[in-house]
Design a protein around this motif. Sequence first.
Motif, short mmCIF file in Angstrom:
data_model
loop_
_atom_site.label_atom_id
_atom_site.label_comp_id
_atom_site.label_asym_id
_atom_site.label_seq_id
_atom_site.Cartn_x
_atom_site.Cartn_y
_atom_site.Cartn_z
N GLU A 109 -19.04 11.11 -0.94
CA GLU A 109 -18.62 11.79 -2.17
C GLU A 109 -17.24 12.41 -2.01
N LYS B 285 -13.83 11.30 -4.14
CA LYS B 285 -13.00 12.25 -4.87
C LYS B 285 -11.55 12.19 -4.40
N SER C 223 -9.93 9.13 -5.73
CA SER C 223 -9.64 9.28 -7.16
C SER C 223 -8.36 10.07 -7.36
N LYS C 224 -8.18 11.13 -6.62
CA LYS C 224 -6.96 11.94 -6.75
C LYS C 224 -5.74 11.16 -6.31
#
Length: 487
Positions: free
Chosen positions: A204, A208, A211-212
Amino acid sequence: MNKIVRADGHFTLVRRLRTSHVAALLSALALSGCATFSPDTGMSVVAGVAGTTIKKDVVAVRGEEQAGWVRAATQRLLRRPLTVDTSVQVALLNNKGLQASYNELALAEADMVEQSLPPNPTFSISRIAGGGAVEIERQVVGDILALATLPFRSEIARQRFQQAQLRAALETLRLAADVRRAYYRAVAANELVELLTDAKATAESTAKLASKLGETGSLNKLDQAREQVFYAETTADLATARQDATSSRERLIRLLGLWDGDLGFQTPKQLPVLPKRPHALPSIEVDAVTHRIDLQIARMELDTLAKSLNLTEATRFVTLLDVAGISRKTQDPEGAPFRERGFDIQFQIPIFDGGEVRVRQATETYNLAFNRLTEKAVNVRSEARDAYRVYRSSYDIASQYQREVLPLRKIITEEMQLRFSSMQVDVFALLVEARQRIAALRAAIEAKCAFWLAQSDLQSVVNGGGTADTQNESRQTTTAQAGVGGH
């Protein structure tokens, strides 16, 4: 003593029997085969096998006092996290299916006692009146053939009961083996859930981060998708592992016989560590052939069938032999009343059926049991060899993970983290190594679980609880030949 009397216009031959001689004969035959109920309904054999083989206590619940003791003992064992040994003990005390097997044992003892009792005599009385004359007749009929064969039938019934005792002991060992397997699977499932929970947290965080980085343009869509799919796959694996853990726990609950407020028991989060070295069992085949309870049952069954065959051959020509003692009192208005005593014998004449069918059935049933016993002996030796090979190879595989694979994976993880800290590798190289480490840990858990299952199967093969592949094996062939002598 013979005499001729005139009755109803016919001459009748009557032989007097001394009542004392008949009573003495019936008493001797009756006492020769009588059996009584044991105080523990035959549980001494089951308790001995359980105490010697798996070092556990068993009890047949027959009343409120025993039920209360079982309840208290179960509650005491459930207060602490369950080990494999305490799980087996709870199941042996609390499993209602096992208690049903003990009920079957009690029924088998009742059958033994019934078969050892002589047949009850039949009493009849008749009164015929007409033309002023009255005739009263009394008869006591006894099955002489059943009385004569009573000692043999009683011995056969006793051996049947001994087989029932061993079958109850076998069911006890099978339940213990099932509990051990269910326990190790449940604990392994818990350990896997814990591992995948940590892996999901890592995946997870990685997703994240990807994604950033994608939002800033530092990461292309392909690399973003790779991290996203890792997180999605880990989430799915965790959900599957949790479902497996729940089902494994429910399987264990069923075997332990728990419900309602007893479902909150605790199990360890990890499997036991491997032993320092595996057991060396050079005489595994001999031990299995010597100690397997199902083989003992098969041997006893063969001996019982041999006695049934002998009894069938001895009574092949005579299947019915009844003797009746007769007492008749006749009162005629034209003469003085008189009394007649005698006996009546009934037997079948073997004109059409000389017993060949019954003898052939008994012979083939014996041959069937002999071949089944021989087959089982061969299979037991093969099962013992195979179970030991699986046990040793499972130990070697699990030990390889513990001694080589996991320590090397730990070194790789530490080195990758050092290189990441010194900016020699990027975060994605670190994540690739994390995936490989999770896969190695997962394989190590499965290997360790496989070893403990193999050890349980090895113990079952030697003692007679049966391996996972032989749980549905049918019981020994039985026969009705022991009932020879009835109508």
